[in-house]
Design a protein around this motif. Sequence first.
Motif, mmCIF file in Angstrom:
data_model
loop_
_atom_site.group_PDB
_atom_site.id
_atom_site.type_symbol
_atom_site.label_atom_id
_atom_site.label_comp_id
_atom_site.label_asym_id
_atom_site.label_seq_id
_atom_site.Cartn_x
_atom_site.Cartn_y
_atom_site.Cartn_z
ATOM 1 N N TYR A 88 15.181 50.930 37.355
ATOM 2 C CA TYR A 88 14.367 50.215 38.354
ATOM 3 C C TYR A 88 13.132 51.071 38.664
ATOM 4 N N MET B 299 16.384 43.030 35.587
ATOM 5 C CA MET B 299 16.268 44.390 36.131
ATOM 6 C C MET B 299 14.797 44.815 36.210
ATOM 7 N N LEU C 66 12.635 43.589 39.199
ATOM 8 C CA LEU C 66 13.128 43.840 40.554
ATOM 9 C C LEU C 66 12.151 44.768 41.281
ATOM 10 N N LEU D 272 16.691 55.582 41.109
ATOM 11 C CA LEU D 272 16.435 54.193 40.723
ATOM 12 C C LEU D 272 15.721 54.121 39.370
ATOM 13 N N LYS E 284 23.708 52.421 41.622
ATOM 14 C CA LYS E 284 23.471 51.400 40.588
ATOM 15 C C LYS E 284 24.496 50.266 40.726
#
Lengths: 204, 124
Positions: free
Chosen positions: B28, B1, B4, B23, B115
């Motif tokens: 993220y 994660m 990313l 996010l 998500k």
Amino acid sequence: MPGTNTLQSNIQKEIVELSTAIGGLVNSFKRLQNPLEESRNKVPQATDQLDKINEQTEAAAHQMLDMIEQITAREEEILEQIDQTRACLESGDNDKILSCLRIIAEKAQTNLNDSFLIMDALQFQDITSQQMNHAASLLEDIEHKLHTIIGVFDSNDGDSEDEKESNARTAKAGKVRAFDPHADLFEKKTNQNDIDSLFDNNGK
Amino acid sequence: MADLKILAVDDSPTMRRIIINTLKRAGYSDVTEASDGKDALAKLKVDQFNFVITDWNMPEMDGLQFVTTLRATAEYKDMPVLMVTTRSVKDDIVEAMKAGVNNYIVKPFTPDTLKEKIEQVLAS
């Protein structure tokens, strides 16, 4: 009788001219029919779209105000708990201090969650912006139809200055205007479960 | 994660802020924004991304053209793409699938849905 012949000839000429004028008028009305009908259809569409924007922005504003009111009420309760904690610190009541801190933490967490819900609700801005672009596009179409109607009665050949200006404005707006005519805050034509099924079944 | 790197493409600055904040909350934090397909292609040329979230209705180059261009480019043909748009008509969704999007969300969306779909695309 030469006088009668001249009169007859003049009348005949007038009738031919009248007939040509009536023919031209009929053609003009035929040319008017299409833009008039299209304008008649687009005016209610634009009005509906503007009503929808009004309704949906109001609903979104209420949704956000409800959450802000709840956050504000919780903030007041947090301040109250802080006062109680201060008092407990002076008296040394540790159990009460821990209880106050637990309540403060719970309320702060709920406020954090609600703040994110407000952010989610702000998605209405993108949706209503597309609805407004759609309404603007319908109004521009109506403007063009009106220019077509005016053109029927205008003796000048070619586009008028107004029409040229309108075309230039529309072309400029068209470059930055991107919208989904079905954008809606509350109604989705396909729900997420059906979208997931489509992807599971490769679009079938 | 954590590694990313996401490119979020939307012409609405409000929507971009909402997506970026959602996010971040989902874990993220490495997100770059682009205002349309053309801008996104320019950002892809100068930086490495491993996930794209894109809107459909945008000026200059819309989301469908953008995804079609990505799929036609060897370098990005396998790039995971999630489309987030107001378009909810079934035919549009099928068109987006054919263009090559990996998943699809209709606005307004919830943080949980965003998500979940990112995780689904990454797992597939």
